[in-house]
Design a protein around this motif. Structure first.
Motif, PDB file in Angstrom:
ATOM      1  N   MET A 145       0.839  -1.186   0.000  1.00  0.00           N
ATOM      2  CA  MET A 145       0.000   0.000   0.000  1.00  0.00           C
ATOM      3  C   MET A 145       0.882   1.248   0.000  1.00  0.00           C
ATOM      4  SD  MET A 145      -2.800   1.452   2.702  1.00  0.00           S
ATOM      5  CE  MET A 145      -1.634   1.731   3.975  1.00  0.00           C
ATOM      6  N   GLU A 146       0.505   2.205  -0.841  1.00  0.00           N
ATOM      7  CA  GLU A 146       1.244   3.466  -0.904  1.00  0.00           C
ATOM      8  C   GLU A 146       0.502   4.534  -0.112  1.00  0.00           C
ATOM      9  OE1 GLU A 146       2.880   6.779  -4.075  1.00  0.00           O
ATOM     10  OE2 GLU A 146       2.273   4.821  -4.813  1.00  0.00           O
ATOM     11  N   ILE A 147       1.264   5.402   0.508  1.00  0.00           N
ATOM     12  CA  ILE A 147       0.691   6.498   1.282  1.00  0.00           C
ATOM     13  C   ILE A 147       1.103   7.812   0.630  1.00  0.00           C
ATOM     14  CG2 ILE A 147       0.640   7.647   3.525  1.00  0.00           C
ATOM     15  CD1 ILE A 147       1.375   4.825   4.697  1.00  0.00           C
ATOM     16  N   LEU A 148       0.111   8.645   0.354  1.00  0.00           N
ATOM     17  CA  LEU A 148       0.319   9.988  -0.173  1.00  0.00           C
ATOM     18  C   LEU A 148      -0.133  10.938   0.925  1.00  0.00           C
ATOM     19  CD1 LEU A 148       0.951  11.636  -2.796  1.00  0.00           C
ATOM     20  CD2 LEU A 148      -1.483  11.506  -3.298  1.00  0.00           C
ATOM     21  N   ILE A 149       0.676  11.944   1.217  1.00  0.00           N
ATOM     22  CA  ILE A 149       0.335  12.905   2.268  1.00  0.00           C
ATOM     23  C   ILE A 149       0.061  14.254   1.613  1.00  0.00           C
ATOM     24  CG2 ILE A 149       1.170  14.137   4.317  1.00  0.00           C
ATOM     25  CD1 ILE A 149       3.014  11.686   4.824  1.00  0.00           C
ATOM     26  N   ILE A 150      -1.071  14.861   1.982  1.00  0.00           N
ATOM     27  CA  ILE A 150      -1.358  16.225   1.536  1.00  0.00           C
ATOM     28  C   ILE A 150      -1.337  17.109   2.767  1.00  0.00           C
ATOM     29  CG2 ILE A 150      -3.065  17.791   0.567  1.00  0.00           C
ATOM     30  CD1 ILE A 150      -3.684  15.854  -1.498  1.00  0.00           C
ATOM     31  N   THR A 151      -0.554  18.173   2.677  1.00  0.00           N
ATOM     32  CA  THR A 151      -0.432  19.082   3.805  1.00  0.00           C
ATOM     33  C   THR A 151      -0.543  20.524   3.311  1.00  0.00           C
ATOM     34  OG1 THR A 151       0.860  19.556   5.795  1.00  0.00           O
ATOM     35  CG2 THR A 151       2.095  19.198   3.754  1.00  0.00           C
ATOM     36  N   GLY A 152      -0.679  21.410   4.242  1.00  0.00           N
ATOM     37  CA  GLY A 152      -0.837  22.826   3.959  1.00  0.00           C
ATOM     38  C   GLY A 152      -1.655  23.444   5.073  1.00  0.00           C
ATOM     39  N   PRO A 153      -1.756  24.752   5.077  1.00  0.00           N
ATOM     40  CA  PRO A 153      -2.487  25.407   6.160  1.00  0.00           C
ATOM     41  C   PRO A 153      -3.983  25.125   6.103  1.00  0.00           C
ATOM     42  CG  PRO A 153      -1.764  27.013   4.523  1.00  0.00           C
ATOM     43  CD  PRO A 153      -1.185  25.696   4.131  1.00  0.00           C
ATOM     44  N   PRO A 154      -4.680  25.395   7.200  1.00  0.00           N
ATOM     45  CA  PRO A 154      -6.133  25.280   7.181  1.00  0.00           C
ATOM     46  C   PRO A 154      -6.691  26.184   6.080  1.00  0.00           C
ATOM     47  CG  PRO A 154      -5.344  25.837   9.386  1.00  0.00           C
ATOM     48  CD  PRO A 154      -4.175  25.903   8.469  1.00  0.00           C
ATOM     49  N   TYR A 155      -7.717  25.721   5.411  1.00  0.00           N
ATOM     50  CA  TYR A 155      -8.421  26.483   4.358  1.00  0.00           C
ATOM     51  C   TYR A 155      -7.622  26.572   3.059  1.00  0.00           C
ATOM     52  CZ  TYR A 155     -10.209  27.881   8.899  1.00  0.00           C
ATOM     53  OH  TYR A 155     -10.644  27.870  10.201  1.00  0.00           O
ATOM     54  N   SER A 156      -6.600  25.714   2.900  1.00  0.00           N
ATOM     55  CA  SER A 156      -5.779  25.757   1.686  1.00  0.00           C
ATOM     56  C   SER A 156      -6.360  24.918   0.557  1.00  0.00           C
ATOM     57  CB  SER A 156      -4.352  25.304   1.992  1.00  0.00           C
ATOM     58  OG  SER A 156      -4.340  23.963   2.448  1.00  0.00           O
ATOM     59  N   GLY A 157      -7.407  24.148   0.846  1.00  0.00           N
ATOM     60  CA  GLY A 157      -8.012  23.317  -0.186  1.00  0.00           C
ATOM     61  C   GLY A 157      -7.548  21.875  -0.169  1.00  0.00           C
ATOM     62  N   LYS A 158      -6.923  21.453   0.920  1.00  0.00           N
ATOM     63  CA  LYS A 158      -6.427  20.071   1.022  1.00  0.00           C
ATOM     64  C   LYS A 158      -7.548  19.062   0.814  1.00  0.00           C
ATOM     65  CE  LYS A 158      -4.869  20.373   5.221  1.00  0.00           C
ATOM     66  NZ  LYS A 158      -5.225  21.731   5.607  1.00  0.00           N
ATOM     67  N   GLY A 159      -8.640  19.246   1.528  1.00  0.00           N
ATOM     68  CA  GLY A 159      -9.750  18.292   1.453  1.00  0.00           C
ATOM     69  C   GLY A 159     -10.340  18.197   0.054  1.00  0.00           C
ATOM     70  N   THR A 160     -10.467  19.334  -0.602  1.00  0.00           N
ATOM     71  CA  THR A 160     -10.995  19.362  -1.966  1.00  0.00           C
ATOM     72  C   THR A 160     -10.075  18.579  -2.899  1.00  0.00           C
ATOM     73  OG1 THR A 160     -12.025  21.504  -1.575  1.00  0.00           O
ATOM     74  CG2 THR A 160     -11.635  20.887  -3.876  1.00  0.00           C
ATOM     75  N   GLN A 161      -8.780  18.820  -2.815  1.00  0.00           N
ATOM     76  CA  GLN A 161      -7.833  18.116  -3.670  1.00  0.00           C
ATOM     77  C   GLN A 161      -7.798  16.619  -3.348  1.00  0.00           C
ATOM     78  OE1 GLN A 161      -6.456  19.352  -6.393  1.00  0.00           O
ATOM     79  NE2 GLN A 161      -7.475  21.278  -5.953  1.00  0.00           N
ATOM     80  N   CYS A 162      -7.940  16.279  -2.087  1.00  0.00           N
ATOM     81  CA  CYS A 162      -7.969  14.861  -1.697  1.00  0.00           C
ATOM     82  C   CYS A 162      -9.149  14.144  -2.348  1.00  0.00           C
ATOM     83  CB  CYS A 162      -8.060  14.716  -0.184  1.00  0.00           C
ATOM     84  SG  CYS A 162      -6.538  15.086   0.674  1.00  0.00           S
ATOM     85  N   GLU A 163     -10.306  14.788  -2.344  1.00  0.00           N
ATOM     86  CA  GLU A 163     -11.491  14.169  -2.938  1.00  0.00           C
ATOM     87  C   GLU A 163     -11.298  13.927  -4.430  1.00  0.00           C
ATOM     88  OE1 GLU A 163     -14.349  12.855  -1.495  1.00  0.00           O
ATOM     89  OE2 GLU A 163     -13.045  13.093   0.245  1.00  0.00           O
ATOM     90  N   ILE A 164     -10.658  14.863  -5.106  1.00  0.00           N
ATOM     91  CA  ILE A 164     -10.388  14.704  -6.540  1.00  0.00           C
ATOM     92  C   ILE A 164      -9.370  13.581  -6.763  1.00  0.00           C
ATOM     93  CG2 ILE A 164      -9.370  15.835  -8.572  1.00  0.00           C
ATOM     94  CD1 ILE A 164     -10.543  18.514  -7.363  1.00  0.00           C
ATOM     95  N   LEU A 165      -8.278  13.604  -6.008  1.00  0.00           N
ATOM     96  CA  LEU A 165      -7.210  12.617  -6.182  1.00  0.00           C
ATOM     97  C   LEU A 165      -7.643  11.206  -5.806  1.00  0.00           C
ATOM     98  CD1 LEU A 165      -4.147  14.642  -4.895  1.00  0.00           C
ATOM     99  CD2 LEU A 165      -4.605  13.956  -7.253  1.00  0.00           C
TER     100      LEU A 165
END
Length: 187
Positions: free
Chosen positions: A1-21
């Motif tokens: 299993m591969e793990i991809l980490i998305i980070t950045g400040p709150p309100y940077s759009g992490k969750g939105t990009q995660c849903e797309i990816l």
């Protein structure tokens, strides 16, 4: 299993990009915030401890997060991969995650760091407050506190991660599609 980490400040759009990816990569999206809220809602032992911290806008202690992420990795071990959104947030959490991943014979692929200026983050926080049902999204003092906690704890952790894992930083300004294209080009 591969793990991809998305980070950045709150309100940077992490969750939105995660849903797309997650759709494009067929990975499971693990939102730390969502999982913490679920633990709180279900009044688990971990959830009760977390609620004390989350409601103040503080980070949950690293030892609690390590236990939770060990459980999350076990739950998702049969998946092609997972996208971690919101973890690790501190230097000790970086070490904890690397230790957990190694002990479970998994691997961290890349870290995607979304960079957005504070003035834009505050605008996005206000906009999210208009539609969110979360009480912690409604309080402007919590918005500022979340950003300060990121700057003081998570930004140094991201810098620390660079010595251990491949970290790619992206401009988080622009349309959702533009940001997605920047990220996809690196994958």
């Amino acid at each position: 299993m591969e793990i991809l980490i998305i980070t950045g400040p709150p309100y940077s759009g992490k969750g939105t990009q995660c849903e797309i990816l997650k759709t494009q990569l067929n990975f499971e999206h693990i939102s730390t915030g969502d999982r913490c809220r679920l633990e709180k809602q279900n009044e688990t032992e971990i959830g009760k401890i977390m609620s004390e911290y989350e409601e103040k806008g503080d980070l949950v202690p690293d030892s609690i997060m390590k236990d939770l992420f060990s459980q999350i990795l076990d739950e998702n071990s049969s998946k092609d991969g997972i996208i971690l959104d919101g973890y690790p947030r501190t230097e000790p959490q970086v070490n904890d995650l690397i230790e957990l991943v190694n002990s479970k014979q998994m691997k961290i692929g890349k870290v995607l760091n979304i960079n957005v200026p504070k003035s834009e983050l505050l605008k996005r926080a206000e906009k999210r407050a208009e539609t969110s049902n979360r009480k912690d999204d409604k309080d402007p003092k919590i918005h500022i506190k979340r950003i300060e906690v990121f700057e003081n704890s998570t930004r140094p952790a991201i810098e620390y991660m660079k010595s251990k894992i491949k970290v790619l930083t992206f401009d988080g300004l622009g349309t959702i599609e533009e940001i997605t294209e920047r990220i996809k080009a690196s994958l």
